[in-house]
Scaffold this motif. Structure first.
Motif, PDB file in Angstrom:
ATOM      1  N   LEU A  55       0.848  -1.190   0.000  1.00 44.94           N
ATOM      2  CA  LEU A  55       0.000   0.000   0.000  1.00 44.94           C
ATOM      3  C   LEU A  55       0.879   1.234   0.000  1.00 44.94           C
ATOM      4  O   LEU A  55       2.002   1.220   0.503  1.00 44.94           O
ATOM      5  CB  LEU A  55      -0.908   0.024   1.236  1.00 44.94           C
ATOM      6  N   ARG A  56       0.346   2.300  -0.582  1.00 46.97           N
ATOM      7  CA  ARG A  56       1.019   3.593  -0.541  1.00 46.97           C
ATOM      8  C   ARG A  56       0.190   4.528   0.329  1.00 46.97           C
ATOM      9  O   ARG A  56      -0.964   4.828  -0.006  1.00 46.97           O
ATOM     10  CB  ARG A  56       1.185   4.171  -1.948  1.00 46.97           C
ATOM     11  N   LEU A  57       0.759   4.977   1.425  1.00 46.90           N
ATOM     12  CA  LEU A  57       0.061   5.862   2.352  1.00 46.90           C
ATOM     13  C   LEU A  57       0.438   7.305   2.063  1.00 46.90           C
ATOM     14  O   LEU A  57       1.623   7.662   2.101  1.00 46.90           O
ATOM     15  CB  LEU A  57       0.395   5.497   3.802  1.00 46.90           C
ATOM     16  N   ALA A  58      -0.557   8.110   1.725  1.00 46.64           N
ATOM     17  CA  ALA A  58      -0.336   9.520   1.409  1.00 46.64           C
ATOM     18  C   ALA A  58      -0.413  10.331   2.692  1.00 46.64           C
ATOM     19  O   ALA A  58      -1.378  10.227   3.451  1.00 46.64           O
ATOM     20  CB  ALA A  58      -1.380  10.008   0.414  1.00 46.64           C
ATOM     21  N   THR A  59       0.603  11.137   2.957  1.00 48.93           N
ATOM     22  CA  THR A  59       0.619  11.951   4.163  1.00 48.93           C
ATOM     23  C   THR A  59       0.779  13.424   3.799  1.00 48.93           C
ATOM     24  O   THR A  59       1.346  13.774   2.765  1.00 48.93           O
ATOM     25  CB  THR A  59       1.756  11.534   5.113  1.00 48.93           C
ATOM     26  N   GLY A  60       0.271  14.285   4.666  1.00 43.94           N
ATOM     27  CA  GLY A  60       0.371  15.724   4.436  1.00 43.94           C
ATOM     28  C   GLY A  60      -0.447  16.481   5.461  1.00 43.94           C
ATOM     29  O   GLY A  60      -1.038  15.895   6.372  1.00 43.94           O
TER      30      GLY A  60
END
Length: 223
Positions: A55-60
């Motif tokens: 999975l690719r976890l998008a953070t910001g």
């Protein structure tokens, strides 16, 4: 049976990967409001391209949108052992507190966002906040593990603009992941009810060369 275009690469992950992705997404949804570091949160989750078991976890920041997210790709298993959602969060917290869990060769770019491949063999040093531990316990008690999967597994999502989200779904009838753009101000209950049938309509599907995380995309923002 319809013939497949010779240049088309099927991106559907294995059933086991879909099951693990959907289970992890369901757990991580409970943690979107908890900070990973100063003013940074999990803002989205993407299935890894090419059917990879990751999975690719998008953070910001809370009000950020692509391309201002950073994507952290984390595999679902390591040496045959599962990487739990809580381990993933520990890796993210460590990364957001300055612990380097990757090499420069493990950095790339997609959709204008930086992608970092985290190494789950590294020991996360960021201490899990009490609020996270409390939520972990409550989630374990109220959402026990089950073999039953939803008819339309949600394997990822990404805010694409204010009031809009892209859902990454794995319809059993499709050869790959289908992304659906949905406006949050719309009739969400109605959209949820029609999604299984709408995603089967081939004329609605469009190939999105800018998004490697899906096989086809459906635009439901004007639904």
């Amino acid at each position: 049976m319809s013939a497949r275009h010779p240049d088309e690469t099927v991106t559907r992950p294995t059933p086991e990967t879909v099951e693990d992705q959907a289970s992890t997404v369901r757990t991580l949804l409970h943690y979107l409001h908890l900070p990973l570091g100063p003013k940074h949160y999990v803002r989205g989750i993407l299935p890894a391209p090419e059917g990879r078991p990751a999975l690719r976890l998008a953070t910001g920041r809370r009000k950020a949108a692509p391309p201002d997210f950073r994507l952290y790709e984390i595999p679902l298993t390591r040496a045959g052992e599962p990487i739990t959602p809580h381990h993933m969060l520990a890796l993210l917290r460590a990364a957001h507190r300055g612990t380097r869990l990757y090499s420069s060769s493990r950095v790339e770019e997609t959709m204008g966002m930086t992608v970092i491949h985290l190494d789950p063999t590294e020991d996360p040093t960021a201490k899990e906040p009490a609020a996270h531990r409390r939520l972990s316990l409550l989630t374990s008690l109220t959402c026990p593990a089950t073999d039953d999967q939803p008819f339309l597994p949600l394997v990822g999502f990404l805010p694409t603009a204010p009031g809009t989200v892209r859902l990454y779904l794995a319809p059993p009838s499709a050869p790959g992941i289908v992304a659906a753009d949905v406006r949050l101000s719309g009739p969400l209950t109605a959209i949820e009810a029609v999604l299984p049938s709408v995603l089967r309509e081939k004329e609605r599907r469009r190939k999105d060369k800018g998004d490697p995380h899906c096989w086809r995309r459906v635009d439901l923002r004007d639904w």
